[in-house]
Design a protein around this motif. Sequence first.
Motif, PDB file in Angstrom:
ATOM      1  N   PRO A 164       0.813  -1.232   0.000  1.00  0.00           N
ATOM      2  CA  PRO A 164       0.000   0.000   0.000  1.00  0.00           C
ATOM      3  C   PRO A 164       0.840   1.272   0.000  1.00  0.00           C
ATOM      4  N   GLU A 165       2.131   1.180   0.355  1.00  0.00           N
ATOM      5  CA  GLU A 165       3.002   2.350   0.387  1.00  0.00           C
ATOM      6  C   GLU A 165       3.660   2.639  -0.966  1.00  0.00           C
ATOM      7  N   THR A 166       3.426   1.799  -1.956  1.00  0.00           N
ATOM      8  CA  THR A 166       3.997   2.025  -3.285  1.00  0.00           C
ATOM      9  C   THR A 166       3.524   3.364  -3.836  1.00  0.00           C
ATOM     10  N   PRO A 167       4.433   4.181  -4.388  1.00  0.00           N
ATOM     11  CA  PRO A 167       4.010   5.479  -4.934  1.00  0.00           C
ATOM     12  C   PRO A 167       3.061   5.320  -6.118  1.00  0.00           C
ATOM     13  N   PRO A 168       2.302   6.346  -6.426  1.00  0.00           N
ATOM     14  CA  PRO A 168       1.431   6.305  -7.608  1.00  0.00           C
ATOM     15  C   PRO A 168       2.240   5.998  -8.874  1.00  0.00           C
ATOM     16  N   MET A 169       1.603   5.280  -9.789  1.00  0.00           N
ATOM     17  CA  MET A 169       2.275   4.838 -11.008  1.00  0.00           C
ATOM     18  C   MET A 169       1.475   5.271 -12.240  1.00  0.00           C
ATOM     19  N   TYR A 170       2.216   5.692 -13.256  1.00  0.00           N
ATOM     20  CA  TYR A 170       1.684   5.882 -14.604  1.00  0.00           C
ATOM     21  C   TYR A 170       2.353   4.824 -15.478  1.00  0.00           C
ATOM     22  N   LEU A 171       1.570   3.906 -16.024  1.00  0.00           N
ATOM     23  CA  LEU A 171       2.091   2.804 -16.827  1.00  0.00           C
ATOM     24  C   LEU A 171       1.547   2.939 -18.240  1.00  0.00           C
ATOM     25  N   ALA A 172       2.449   3.008 -19.219  1.00  0.00           N
ATOM     26  CA  ALA A 172       2.039   3.168 -20.609  1.00  0.00           C
ATOM     27  C   ALA A 172       2.768   2.164 -21.481  1.00  0.00           C
ATOM     28  N   THR A 173       2.091   1.698 -22.517  1.00  0.00           N
ATOM     29  CA  THR A 173       2.683   0.728 -23.427  1.00  0.00           C
ATOM     30  C   THR A 173       1.992   0.797 -24.773  1.00  0.00           C
ATOM     31  N   GLY A 174       2.717   0.379 -25.799  1.00  0.00           N
ATOM     32  CA  GLY A 174       2.087   0.180 -27.088  1.00  0.00           C
ATOM     33  C   GLY A 174       1.341  -1.146 -27.101  1.00  0.00           C
ATOM     34  N   THR A 175       0.248  -1.199 -27.790  1.00  0.00           N
ATOM     35  CA  THR A 175      -0.567  -2.427 -27.766  1.00  0.00           C
ATOM     36  C   THR A 175       0.038  -3.546 -28.604  1.00  0.00           C
ATOM     37  N   THR A 176       1.000  -3.231 -29.475  1.00  0.00           N
ATOM     38  CA  THR A 176       1.609  -4.270 -30.310  1.00  0.00           C
ATOM     39  C   THR A 176       3.087  -4.467 -29.971  1.00  0.00           C
ATOM     40  N   ASP A 177       3.473  -4.131 -28.755  1.00  0.00           N
ATOM     41  CA  ASP A 177       4.863  -4.287 -28.320  1.00  0.00           C
ATOM     42  C   ASP A 177       5.232  -5.776 -28.304  1.00  0.00           C
ATOM     43  N   PRO A 178       6.209  -6.225 -29.124  1.00  0.00           N
ATOM     44  CA  PRO A 178       6.590  -7.636 -29.115  1.00  0.00           C
ATOM     45  C   PRO A 178       7.719  -7.945 -28.130  1.00  0.00           C
ATOM     46  N   ILE A 179       8.295  -6.918 -27.518  1.00  0.00           N
ATOM     47  CA  ILE A 179       9.438  -7.095 -26.613  1.00  0.00           C
ATOM     48  C   ILE A 179       8.956  -7.290 -25.182  1.00  0.00           C
ATOM     49  N   VAL A 180       8.137  -6.370 -24.719  1.00  0.00           N
ATOM     50  CA  VAL A 180       7.466  -6.494 -23.417  1.00  0.00           C
ATOM     51  C   VAL A 180       5.975  -6.356 -23.711  1.00  0.00           C
ATOM     52  N   ARG A 181       5.284  -7.435 -23.719  1.00  0.00           N
ATOM     53  CA  ARG A 181       3.908  -7.422 -24.206  1.00  0.00           C
ATOM     54  C   ARG A 181       2.988  -6.633 -23.278  1.00  0.00           C
ATOM     55  N   MET A 182       1.935  -6.120 -23.875  1.00  0.00           N
ATOM     56  CA  MET A 182       0.978  -5.284 -23.158  1.00  0.00           C
ATOM     57  C   MET A 182       0.451  -5.968 -21.903  1.00  0.00           C
ATOM     58  N   GLN A 183       0.331  -7.292 -21.940  1.00  0.00           N
ATOM     59  CA  GLN A 183      -0.213  -8.022 -20.797  1.00  0.00           C
ATOM     60  C   GLN A 183       0.637  -7.848 -19.539  1.00  0.00           C
TER      61      GLN A 183
END
Length: 330
Positions: free
Chosen positions: A214-233
């Motif tokens: 619960p102490e983790t700072p707020p996060m903004y996570l963004a990704t491309g939907t067709t990323d083959p290196i680190v997949r969106m999932q």
Amino acid sequence: MPFRRALAVLLLLLVLSAQAFALSVMDPFNLPAVMDGGTVKVGDGIAYADGPRHKLDVYAPEARGTSAPVVFFVYGGGWNRGERSDYQFAGRALASRGFVVVIADYRLVPEVTYPGFLEDSANALRWVQDNIASYGGDPTRLFLAGHSAGAYNAVMLAMDPSFLREYGVTMPILGVAALSGPYDFYPFEYGEVQNAFGAAPNPQGTQPINLVTPETPPMYLATGTTDPIVRMQNTERFAQKLKDSGVWVTTRYYEGFGHMEPVIAMGAMWRWRMPVLDDMVAFFQMFGAFPSGVPYVAVAPNPPEQLPEAIAPMEQIVDELNAMFQPIEN
């Protein structure tokens, strides 16, 4: 030759000649003509520790008044490549929005493995804590940001307090903006990941998804939907874990884009492709970047109508960049 055609030809020549002249494939994004104006590099190659990989650069708005919020940006490269000079465009982009920006080199595989690269970034943050006020930054308004492996590094610095504690870093981290990052990639199936993390005594403890509290700072996570290196999932799973733990998370999924495009779109040349810089700055604003509620008025970048004709060589550059990466997770 009209400016737009000349720019397109120059970009293509840079790509074709990169190998022969040891140019970086990132050089086209750092041409003065296509970076944000109204910004200045106020620190160049500053040592935060001994060694050639322990140097950092600082970018700031040209017109500085009261102290500004700080972004510590960590570049990616699979933990085995990358240079701070390749990301001048990102430093100047954020500086154009009123931030003082620090980009630090860190040691890479095979010189170090996990957690060496994280320790270096924590050491650089100690420099920020001790010195950033001299460059116009406010150490009480610190945000982390990163792309790919750099997104992992930024998230880990915010989630595992042992790294900052080791270097006496006490600055609060108000939020983290992570682009195209891996957060849940154990077991280590691919070469780059095995080389960086294979010797970790507690591999599960290297995974951000396992460190959420619960102490983790707020996060903004963004990704491309067709990323083959680190997949969106990967982003989806991490975001859900944050939500389940009551941590604020803002997610952005950029339709049809791959691995490198989100970070490239921070710069003036490709900013028209997706609103990643605006989304990131809006997130930082939500968590106190500009307490007055009135963010810095950005200096207009080079006229965007001059840039789109460079699409053809730019697509070639992006394809080459994406081809440099191996998959990190399934």
